[in-house]
Design an enzyme around this catalytic site. Structure first.
Site, PDB file in Angstrom:
ATOM      1  N   ASP A  57       0.866  -1.178   0.000  1.00 40.01           N
ATOM      2  CA  ASP A  57       0.000   0.000   0.000  1.00 40.01           C
ATOM      3  C   ASP A  57       0.899   1.223   0.000  1.00 40.01           C
ATOM      4  O   ASP A  57       1.687   1.424   0.926  1.00 40.01           O
ATOM      5  CB  ASP A  57      -0.898  -0.013   1.238  1.00 40.01           C
ATOM      6  CG  ASP A  57      -1.858   1.165   1.291  1.00 40.01           C
ATOM      7  OD1 ASP A  57      -1.682   2.126   0.519  1.00 40.01           O
ATOM      8  OD2 ASP A  57      -2.778   1.134   2.122  1.00 40.01           O
ATOM      9  N   ASN A  85       4.252   4.181  -9.571  1.00 40.49           N
ATOM     10  CA  ASN A  85       3.120   4.565 -10.415  1.00 40.49           C
ATOM     11  C   ASN A  85       1.855   4.843  -9.613  1.00 40.49           C
ATOM     12  O   ASN A  85       1.022   5.645 -10.019  1.00 40.49           O
ATOM     13  CB  ASN A  85       2.836   3.460 -11.437  1.00 40.49           C
ATOM     14  CG  ASN A  85       1.563   3.725 -12.221  1.00 40.49           C
ATOM     15  OD1 ASN A  85       1.520   4.617 -13.059  1.00 40.49           O
ATOM     16  ND2 ASN A  85       0.509   2.973 -11.924  1.00 40.49           N
ATOM     17  N   TYR A 165      -4.831  17.173  -6.649  1.00 41.75           N
ATOM     18  CA  TYR A 165      -3.998  16.220  -7.385  1.00 41.75           C
ATOM     19  C   TYR A 165      -2.744  16.899  -7.939  1.00 41.75           C
ATOM     20  O   TYR A 165      -1.619  16.416  -7.730  1.00 41.75           O
ATOM     21  CB  TYR A 165      -4.811  15.606  -8.520  1.00 41.75           C
ATOM     22  CG  TYR A 165      -4.020  14.694  -9.434  1.00 41.75           C
ATOM     23  CD1 TYR A 165      -3.621  13.438  -9.008  1.00 41.75           C
ATOM     24  CD2 TYR A 165      -3.679  15.092 -10.726  1.00 41.75           C
ATOM     25  CE1 TYR A 165      -2.898  12.592  -9.835  1.00 41.75           C
ATOM     26  CE2 TYR A 165      -2.971  14.255 -11.570  1.00 41.75           C
ATOM     27  CZ  TYR A 165      -2.576  13.002 -11.119  1.00 41.75           C
ATOM     28  OH  TYR A 165      -1.859  12.183 -11.945  1.00 41.75           O
ATOM     29  N   LYS A 169       1.152  16.213  -6.843  1.00 47.29           N
ATOM     30  CA  LYS A 169       2.127  15.707  -7.824  1.00 47.29           C
ATOM     31  C   LYS A 169       3.352  16.625  -7.897  1.00 47.29           C
ATOM     32  O   LYS A 169       4.483  16.164  -8.044  1.00 47.29           O
ATOM     33  CB  LYS A 169       1.471  15.564  -9.200  1.00 47.29           C
ATOM     34  CG  LYS A 169       0.639  14.309  -9.356  1.00 47.29           C
ATOM     35  CD  LYS A 169       1.493  13.059  -9.234  1.00 47.29           C
ATOM     36  CE  LYS A 169       0.744  11.790  -9.537  1.00 47.29           C
ATOM     37  NZ  LYS A 169       1.592  10.581  -9.455  1.00 47.29           N
ATOM     38  N   VAL A 198      -3.325   9.844 -21.103  1.00 49.37           N
ATOM     39  CA  VAL A 198      -3.414   8.410 -21.388  1.00 49.37           C
ATOM     40  C   VAL A 198      -4.853   7.925 -21.255  1.00 49.37           C
ATOM     41  O   VAL A 198      -5.555   8.273 -20.295  1.00 49.37           O
ATOM     42  CB  VAL A 198      -2.502   7.608 -20.432  1.00 49.37           C
ATOM     43  CG1 VAL A 198      -2.455   6.139 -20.856  1.00 49.37           C
ATOM     44  CG2 VAL A 198      -1.101   8.190 -20.409  1.00 49.37           C
ATOM     45  N   THR A 200      -6.752   5.781 -19.924  1.00 51.52           N
ATOM     46  CA  THR A 200      -6.996   4.794 -18.882  1.00 51.52           C
ATOM     47  C   THR A 200      -8.475   4.826 -18.502  1.00 51.52           C
ATOM     48  O   THR A 200      -9.210   5.749 -18.863  1.00 51.52           O
ATOM     49  CB  THR A 200      -6.158   5.097 -17.634  1.00 51.52           C
ATOM     50  OG1 THR A 200      -6.512   6.397 -17.140  1.00 51.52           O
ATOM     51  CG2 THR A 200      -4.673   5.086 -17.967  1.00 51.52           C
TER      52      THR A 200
END
Length: 270
Positions: A57, A85, A165, A169, A198, A200
């Site tokens: 985790d 990742n 976010y 980052k 991407v 996803t």
């Protein structure tokens, strides 16, 4: 034999790292996930070889140290490349800074969750696996970051949303730079790399967004296409991972600590 540990490998870009790296000659992959049973089932179903699945985790230092301890005998006590990742993608992605004006509790809660995974996470992961990295030959650490964490790009494309976010980052990028500064004399290559836009499941699933948030994202994509007229939209995880690994392969130790796009520069993020 090259040994790579992928933190956060259960889906999307992380799972593609497994498939790409495991297909390379003389390669061993350690793939971590919070639910190792589910990931092992996917690996078995896809007949991916040379891969060991380990529970970890990203937000728990004890979990990561346990994962490193489990990994060590599988790889003779050494690894060459650590790929971080895993991340927390805030549910407030469609919100701008002023949208939190009357909901500070929501912002603080989402920022805390983002920082746990995206700032503390890479620090925990690197410290946990550092002894194995020191014993290996590659001495490479790759943090999968985001183009939304770049200041100039934020201004150029008016990326005003995804505040928790993006902020976390950017914090993760600094953590990587700090490790590079501290361990400069040991031959490590620490890189933060943005994977591009991407396709996803997380990015393409718009069901969780309100109509207002969808409109904001559409406006953002329009501005992106204005800056990048050659951009055809989100790329596949296959292409993203290939480019990230190419950047790592071509980078020099002197670049350790840098934040790069998947093109290997600091100007083209899509």
């Amino acid at each position: 034999m090259a040994v790579t540990v992928v933190i956060g490998a259960s889906r999307g870009i992380g799972y593609q790292f497994i498939k790409t790296l495991a297909a390379e000659k003389n390669s061993t992959v350690i793939a971590t996930a919070r639910d190792p049973t589910a990931l092992q089932a996917k690996v078995n179903a896809d007949n991916i070889s040379n891969t060991h699945v380990v529970e970890a985790d990203l937000t728990s230092y004890s979990s990561l140290t346990a994962a490193a301890k489990t990994t060590s005998p599988l790889v003779s006590g050494q690894i060459d490349h650590l790929v971080i990742n895993g991340a927390y993608l805030s549910s407030t992605g469609g919100m701008n800074p002023t949208d939190f004006a009357h909901n500070p509790t929501l912002f603080l809660d989402e920022l805390h969750k983002s920082d746990q995974a995206n700032v503390a996470g890479p620090l925990f992961a690197i410290n946990a696996f550092l002894p194995l990295l020191r014993a290996g030959n590659g001495k490479k650490v790759t943090y999968v970051s985001s183009g939304t964490a770049d200041g100039p790009e934020t201004l150029a494309v008016q990326l005003s949303n995804s505040v928790p976010y993006s902020t976390s980052k950017a914090g993760g990028n600094i953590v990587i730079a700090k490790f590079a500064a501290e361990l400069r004399g040991e031959g490590f290559l620490f890189l933060s790399i943005a994977p591009g836009g991407v396709a996803t499941e997380t990015l393409m699933d718009t069901s969780k967004f309100t109509e207002d948030e969808k409109a904001k994202f559409q406006s953002m994509f329009a501005r992106m296409m204005e800056k990048y007229p050659e951009w055809k939209g989100p790329i596949t995880p296959v292409e993203s991972v290939k480019r990230i690994l190419d950047v790592v392969a071509n980078a020099k130790v002197e670049q350790s600590g840098q934040f790069l796009s998947y093109w290997g520069n600091t100007t083209e993020w899509l």
